[in-house]
Design a protein around this motif. Structure first.
Motif, PDB file in Angstrom:
ATOM      1  N   LEU A  81       0.831  -1.212   0.000  1.00 48.37           N
ATOM      2  CA  LEU A  81       0.000   0.000   0.000  1.00 48.37           C
ATOM      3  C   LEU A  81       0.864   1.259   0.000  1.00 48.37           C
ATOM      4  CD1 LEU A  81      -2.890  -1.043   2.394  1.00 48.37           C
ATOM      5  CD2 LEU A  81      -3.019  -0.666  -0.077  1.00 48.37           C
ATOM      6  N   MET A  90      -2.927   5.838  -8.309  1.00 48.79           N
ATOM      7  CA  MET A  90      -3.340   4.839  -7.317  1.00 48.79           C
ATOM      8  C   MET A  90      -3.717   5.466  -5.985  1.00 48.79           C
ATOM      9  SD  MET A  90      -3.628   1.927  -8.627  1.00 48.79           S
ATOM     10  CE  MET A  90      -3.882   1.018  -7.130  1.00 48.79           C
ATOM     11  N   ILE A  94      -6.805   4.295  -3.607  1.00 48.09           N
ATOM     12  CA  ILE A  94      -6.594   3.810  -2.241  1.00 48.09           C
ATOM     13  C   ILE A  94      -7.441   4.617  -1.264  1.00 48.09           C
ATOM     14  CG2 ILE A  94      -4.897   3.649  -0.364  1.00 48.09           C
ATOM     15  CD1 ILE A  94      -2.830   2.893  -2.567  1.00 48.09           C
ATOM     16  N   VAL A 121      -8.060  -3.081  -4.972  1.00 48.00           N
ATOM     17  CA  VAL A 121      -7.362  -2.482  -3.839  1.00 48.00           C
ATOM     18  C   VAL A 121      -7.989  -2.908  -2.509  1.00 48.00           C
ATOM     19  CG1 VAL A 121      -6.719  -0.288  -2.740  1.00 48.00           C
ATOM     20  CG2 VAL A 121      -6.612  -0.510  -5.225  1.00 48.00           C
TER      21      VAL A 121
END
Length: 197
Positions: A81, A90, A94, A121
């Motif tokens: 992450l 991304m 997230i 995710v």
């Protein structure tokens, strides 16, 4: 990757291509999973592959991608992450995934199917957060079955028009999918009635 190439790969390599393309979806292959599943339905409708086996391979490909996402989240969640967060594109996904999980808890696994990228995710995040595998599988695999069935039927029933349908569902998410499910139910009921008469 264009639709003709995707169809050609599936015609040439069959079930292996379907499974592998869906399995690779978890690592960000630039082919929408919806389109791969729908293409499987289309190829089956043309007689290149068995419809039942094609659906099962589609579903197993989706489940394998979800399982890998969960496993990677359990083993390497925080570093993955952190690495993904460094990428501007991304970071937004997230943040959206975290907000979805905070708002809906385990049901975020169901809702994440409606949001491209977020569906990949969320497994990392819930696994990193300590969600038990049994609970994860119950929500994720059940929703995956419904999702796979819907897009498989899109390909099977609508053929070459599936690209436009997949694009609309990706753009408008829940609303487009709800309309799609309603249309599929109506079409299946009409088909059943015709067979019965």
């Amino acid at each position: 990757m264009n639709l003709d190439l995707l169809i050609s790969l599936i015609e040439q390599y069959g079930y292996f291509a379907l499974f592998f393309l869906l399995w690779l979806g978890i690592v960000g292959l630039p082919i929408p999973d919806e389109l791969v599943v729908a293409t499987g339905g289309f190829v089956a409708s043309q007689g290149y592959l068995d419809p039942v086996y094609t659906f099962l391979v589609d579903y197993l490909g989706v489940v394998s991608g979800l399982s890998i996402g969960y496993l990677l989240g359990r083993l390497f969640g925080k570093p993955i992450l952190k690495w993904l967060s460094r990428k501007k594109k991304m970071e937004r996904h997230i943040e959206r995934s975290v907000a979805l999980i905070h708002k809906y808890g385990a049901f975020s696994l169901c809702l994440s199917y409606l949001l491209p990228v977020v569906r990949h995710v969320v497994p990392y995040i819930v696994a990193t957060g300590g969600m038990k595998y049994r609970r994860y599988a119950m929500f994720s695999y059940t929703t995956g079955l419904v999702w796979t069935f819907c897009f498989y039927e899109v390909g099977f029933l609508f053929g070459k028009n599936m690209w436009q349908i997949v694009e609309v569902t990706r753009r408008y998410g829940f609303y487009a999918l709800a309309v799609l499910v309603a249309l599929l139910v109506v079409m299946l009921l009409v088909r059943r009635r015709r067979i019965a008469n």
